[in-house]
Enzyme design. Structure first.
Site, PDB file in Angstrom:
ATOM      1  N   LEU A 406      44.949 117.936  76.065  1.00 32.48           N
ATOM      2  CA  LEU A 406      45.103 116.626  75.074  1.00 32.48           C
ATOM      3  C   LEU A 406      43.307 116.658  74.213  1.00 32.48           C
ATOM      4  O   LEU A 406      43.033 115.731  74.421  1.00 32.48           O
ATOM      5  CB  LEU A 406      45.356 115.338  75.487  1.00 32.48           C
ATOM      6  CG  LEU A 406      47.158 115.886  75.629  1.00 32.48           C
ATOM      7  CD1 LEU A 406      47.525 114.040  75.818  1.00 32.48           C
ATOM      8  CD2 LEU A 406      48.235 115.639  74.441  1.00 32.48           C
ATOM      9  N   GLU A 408      42.251 118.426  70.949  1.00 30.72           N
ATOM     10  CA  GLU A 408      41.607 119.037  70.012  1.00 30.72           C
ATOM     11  C   GLU A 408      40.585 119.137  69.224  1.00 30.72           C
ATOM     12  O   GLU A 408      41.203 120.277  69.011  1.00 30.72           O
ATOM     13  CB  GLU A 408      42.521 118.072  68.291  1.00 30.72           C
ATOM     14  CG  GLU A 408      44.363 117.646  68.883  1.00 30.72           C
ATOM     15  CD  GLU A 408      44.865 116.409  70.241  1.00 30.72           C
ATOM     16  OE1 GLU A 408      45.928 116.747  70.027  1.00 30.72           O
ATOM     17  OE2 GLU A 408      44.383 115.994  70.299  1.00 30.72           O
ATOM     18  N   GLN A 430      50.627 119.571  67.557  1.00 38.61           N
ATOM     19  CA  GLN A 430      51.541 119.355  67.438  1.00 38.61           C
ATOM     20  C   GLN A 430      52.087 118.394  67.129  1.00 38.61           C
ATOM     21  O   GLN A 430      52.976 118.750  65.765  1.00 38.61           O
ATOM     22  CB  GLN A 430      51.529 118.410  69.129  1.00 38.61           C
ATOM     23  CG  GLN A 430      53.538 118.004  69.571  1.00 38.61           C
ATOM     24  CD  GLN A 430      53.313 117.738  70.411  1.00 38.61           C
ATOM     25  OE1 GLN A 430      52.552 116.077  71.188  1.00 38.61           O
ATOM     26  NE2 GLN A 430      53.238 118.852  71.673  1.00 38.61           N
ATOM     27  N   PHE A 431      51.494 117.727  65.887  1.00 39.96           N
ATOM     28  CA  PHE A 431      51.859 117.127  64.405  1.00 39.96           C
ATOM     29  C   PHE A 431      50.694 116.997  63.673  1.00 39.96           C
ATOM     30  O   PHE A 431      49.342 116.685  64.090  1.00 39.96           O
ATOM     31  CB  PHE A 431      52.380 115.747  64.469  1.00 39.96           C
ATOM     32  CG  PHE A 431      53.833 115.430  65.479  1.00 39.96           C
ATOM     33  CD1 PHE A 431      54.389 115.046  64.469  1.00 39.96           C
ATOM     34  CD2 PHE A 431      53.454 115.988  66.905  1.00 39.96           C
ATOM     35  CE1 PHE A 431      56.063 115.286  64.909  1.00 39.96           C
ATOM     36  CE2 PHE A 431      54.679 115.458  67.397  1.00 39.96           C
ATOM     37  CZ  PHE A 431      56.391 115.421  66.551  1.00 39.96           C
ATOM     38  N   ALA A 432      50.452 117.379  62.065  1.00 39.84           N
ATOM     39  CA  ALA A 432      49.642 117.633  61.554  1.00 39.84           C
ATOM     40  C   ALA A 432      48.439 115.729  61.599  1.00 39.84           C
ATOM     41  O   ALA A 432      47.432 115.990  61.625  1.00 39.84           O
ATOM     42  CB  ALA A 432      49.950 117.795  60.235  1.00 39.84           C
ATOM     43  N   ASP A 433      48.928 114.737  61.947  1.00 42.52           N
ATOM     44  CA  ASP A 433      48.134 113.511  61.792  1.00 42.52           C
ATOM     45  C   ASP A 433      47.512 113.512  62.984  1.00 42.52           C
ATOM     46  O   ASP A 433      46.613 112.792  63.077  1.00 42.52           O
ATOM     47  CB  ASP A 433      49.856 112.736  62.650  1.00 42.52           C
ATOM     48  CG  ASP A 433      51.276 112.867  61.107  1.00 42.52           C
ATOM     49  OD1 ASP A 433      51.019 111.339  60.723  1.00 42.52           O
ATOM     50  OD2 ASP A 433      51.718 113.501  61.866  1.00 42.52           O
ATOM     51  N   PHE A 434      48.192 114.539  63.885  1.00 45.70           N
ATOM     52  CA  PHE A 434      47.409 114.596  64.857  1.00 45.70           C
ATOM     53  C   PHE A 434      45.627 115.111  64.438  1.00 45.70           C
ATOM     54  O   PHE A 434      44.287 115.433  65.618  1.00 45.70           O
ATOM     55  CB  PHE A 434      47.216 114.902  66.605  1.00 45.70           C
ATOM     56  CG  PHE A 434      48.651 114.526  66.776  1.00 45.70           C
ATOM     57  CD1 PHE A 434      49.491 113.190  66.259  1.00 45.70           C
ATOM     58  CD2 PHE A 434      49.302 114.834  67.475  1.00 45.70           C
ATOM     59  CE1 PHE A 434      49.887 112.398  66.660  1.00 45.70           C
ATOM     60  CE2 PHE A 434      51.300 114.327  67.880  1.00 45.70           C
ATOM     61  CZ  PHE A 434      51.070 113.038  67.825  1.00 45.70           C
ATOM     62  N   HIS A 475      53.523 110.709  62.548  1.00 45.00           N
ATOM     63  CA  HIS A 475      54.330 111.934  62.868  1.00 45.00           C
ATOM     64  C   HIS A 475      54.826 112.353  61.657  1.00 45.00           C
ATOM     65  O   HIS A 475      55.272 113.276  60.926  1.00 45.00           O
ATOM     66  CB  HIS A 475      55.192 111.573  63.132  1.00 45.00           C
ATOM     67  CG  HIS A 475      54.850 111.209  65.161  1.00 45.00           C
ATOM     68  ND1 HIS A 475      54.426 110.012  65.685  1.00 45.00           N
ATOM     69  CD2 HIS A 475      54.638 112.054  66.060  1.00 45.00           C
ATOM     70  CE1 HIS A 475      54.088 110.154  67.319  1.00 45.00           C
ATOM     71  NE2 HIS A 475      54.291 111.351  67.292  1.00 45.00           N
TER      72      HIS A 475
END
Length: 669
Positions: A406, A408, A430-434, A475
């Site tokens: 984890l 990024e 994994q999600f654009a939010d991240f 998310h």
């Protein structure tokens, strides 16, 4: 200070002396020029030269180094001409970054030096990517990344060391502990006794070295290099030193007690090494004077060339063209143009869901490019959060389909490091939010690197985004507009399976960083005919979905389907629909044509209204197509709130809830 020459010959010892003396003499000259007002700024490494010089001497010339702004010895030891370095420091066009950067914010492929950015931590993860490439290629090489003691407080330090340890990468992380991060002492930076103690927490070995002892630094780096290559593991080195000047010359040194200067002056790395060579009779006083005279003449000669520079000529076209690396042509891929009418073609078509088309584009790209790596959380055996890479490990192996920690930021940085070695990479957020956790690497490293020093970033970041699935504020965001403001990135957002496959292949073939947005709600709800062949859709070219003469809807992603649904249920209105597909760069020609067809324009997007790309498009139309308009350009976006979790709240949040109202308003204007 004790020096141990071990196996080094007299010739090598003298070469080392020249190597450490040269950057010291350059610096002393720069300080004179600074006082004379002939240069504007200087970050001094006086007192720390042994670290930069010793480490560079210990590496092979083709091993990548990630230095910082106090490591002049790296650049001079790699034999970069002083006159061109001076051009760089002065911001001249003959410099390594063509006047676009100053100081040491530049790199050189020819010298295997990666240019830093002002955010110091991101350099570390780039070394991870370089060493991963070395490891995959079976090359007996290391990479080396510098950090100051202050930089170890950054999250990038943790992420880079963690990734290197987990992936068993032959990286040397070298901390220059000079006691102060600008004016903040180490007592206010960390609580561990020694920074090298941090190595244990990552499962790696570490060692502390006298950073002012040239031979100790050289011997330590050389030994650690052998260890990293033999065991394929990273290593942490803490070099203890002291900064004899300010953070930069304007900062001064009033915050440092005088007794520290007195103490460290006795440990001067150049003077002590010189005294050692005299005592060992490797050099005589006459030899030393001769070397100093020779280097002084060299410096004066090089500076004369440095000052003899051409005036800066501003070429707007050249500046714009250097933002992106040029894409080469490929005869191995079909380019499909479906910008006006549906593509028929000759190959076999099947009906695929959007998610299946993305998977096929990714799979065919992996088959096409043996140097393409896939990086992301849970993308290996698990197949990713949305199962797009399911089965890829069996076909391509875990070396190319890599689960990531984890981290990024570190993974984006590692992807850039892979680019330095000629590899391609796809990173799945994994999600654009991240993506916020990796924002700095994307905005300041990936996007700017080609403009700064001509190095491309061959990286695609896949961004599962958007709402409609009841996933709430973390998310479901539509955050594509964050990146359309950043020159150097390309931003792609397909709405259908055919485009998704072709645009993903094009993104992977493109040598520039591409943010590839995939709407999660469309993954399994939208299907369409997709050719079996390996093909591209041109990035930067919009698609005319529907031709009408009353209202033009300019949109992308989910907005395309909302617009089509409305047009199909309101056939009394002649609606023209343009699917942008690419948000950076925009297809202004297609936008102008859409305006011309109807004279009334609605820009529709799922992103929140304020700050969405609709504002930019509306402004451009108002500026360039005003004479073609019969009404103001109107925008339809989502509410200016975070996206809510509750389905009913989410429906009201969505721009779709206001689409009919806006069309009626526009039609009746």
């Amino acid at each position: 200070m004790t020096f141990d020459r071990k196996h080094l010959s007299n010739e090598q010892l003298v070469h080392f002396y020249r190597s450490i003396l040269y950057p010291r003499m350059i610096e002393e000259k720069m300080l004179i020029l600074l006082r004379q007002g002939k240069i504007s700024k200087w970050f001094s490494g006086i007192g720390q030269e042994a670290i930069a010089v010793g480490s560079t001497l210990a590496l092979q010339p083709d091993e990548w180094i990630m230095p910082l702004h106090r490591n002049l010895g790296v650049f001079t030891t790699r034999e970069m001409p002083l006159h061109k370095l001076f051009h760089q420091w002065q911001g001249m066009q003959e410099g390594y970054s063509k006047g676009r950067e100053r100081s040491f914010h530049f790199g050189s492929r020819d010298h295997h030096i990666c240019g830093m950015i002002s955010h110091l931590g991101p350099q570390l993860a780039i070394a991870d990517g370089v060493s991963l490439a070395n490891k995959l290629a079976g090359e007996a090489k290391v990479s080396l990344a510098f950090s100051g003691e202050g930089g170890t407080s950054e999250g990038d330090f943790h992420e880079a060391l963690n990734v290197a340890a987990v992936w068993d990468l032959p990286v040397i992380f070298l901390i220059e502990n000079n006691g102060y991060g600008l004016s903040t002492p180490t007592s206010e930076q960390f609580r561990c006794i020694s920074l090298v103690d941090k190595a244990k927490g990552y499962g790696m070995d570490g060692v502390q070295v006298d950073g002012n002892n040239l031979l100790a630094v050289y011997d330590t780096i050389a030994g650690v290099r052998d260890y990293c290559i033999k065991h394929q593991k990273p290593f942490l080195i803490e070099a203890i030193t002291f900064r004899m000047r300010g953070h930069e010359e304007a900062s001064g040194t009033k915050y440092v007690p005088q007794n520290l200067f007195d103490l460290w002056e006795q440990k001067d790395p150049v003077k002590n090494y010189e005294d050692y060579l005299l005592s060992a009779r490797v050099l005589s006083t006459e030899d030393i004077n001769s070397i100093k005279t020779e280097l002084k003449e060299l410096i004066e000669s090089e500076l004369q060339k440095g000052f003899d520079t051409l005036p800066v000529i501003v070429d707007e076209e050249l500046e714009l063209n250097d933002v992106y690396a040029e894409k080469g042509s490929s005869a191995e891929v079909t380019v499909i143009d479906n910008s006006v009418s549906p593509y028929e073609g000759t190959s076999v078509h099947r009906e695929l869901r959007l998610i299946d088309a993305i998977k096929e584009g990714l799979q065919q790209s992996m088959q096409q490019h043996s140097n393409l790596l896939l990086l992301g959380q849970d993308i290996a055996e698990y197949g990713g959060a949305f199962k797009i890479t399911e089965g890829f490990v069996e076909e391509f192996g875990k070396q190319r389909v890599r689960n990531t920690p984890l981290c990024e930021s570190a993974i984006v940085g590692a992807a850039l490091g892979l680019s330095l070695k000629g590899y391609k990479s796809m990173m799945e957020m994994q999600f654009a939010d991240f993506v916020t956790v990796g924002f700095n690497q994307i905005i300041n490293n990936l996007a700017k690197i080609h403009y700064r020093w001509g190095q491309n970033a061959d990286v695609v970041i896949r961004m599962p985004s958007g709402g409609g699935v009841g996933a709430g504020p973390f998310h479901s965001q539509s955050n594509e507009a964050w990146f359309t403001h950043t020159p150097g990135l390309k931003v792609v957002y397909p709405s259908n399976p055919l485009d998704a496959k072709g645009l993903l292949i094009a993104a992977i073939n493109d040598p520039n960083p591409v943010m590839f947005f995939e709407h999660k709600a469309l993954y399994r709800s939208v299907s369409g005919d997709v050719p079996e062949e390996y093909y591209e859709i041109e990035i930067g070219k919009a698609r005319r979905v529907r031709t009408g003469n009353e209202i033009s809807i300019i949109t992308y992603g989910s907005g395309v389907h909302w617009a089509e649904e409305f047009a199909n249920s309101h056939r009394e209105i002649s609606i023209d629909i343009l699917d942008l597909r690419t948000l950076l760069p925009l297809d202004y020609h297609a936008i102008r044509e859409a305006v011309s067809r109807t004279g009334r324009v609605l820009v529709l997007h799922e992103d929140t209204l304020t700050g969405g790309i609709g504002g930019e498009i509306a402004a451009w139309i108002g500026e360039h197509c005003f004479d073609k308009l019969d009404a103001p350009v109107m925008r339809c976006g989502s509410l200016d709130t975070p996206i809510p979790f509750n389905i009913e709240l989410e429906k009201k949040f969505m721009a779709k809830a206001r689409l009919e109202e806006m069309i009626v308003k526009l039609k009746e204007y």
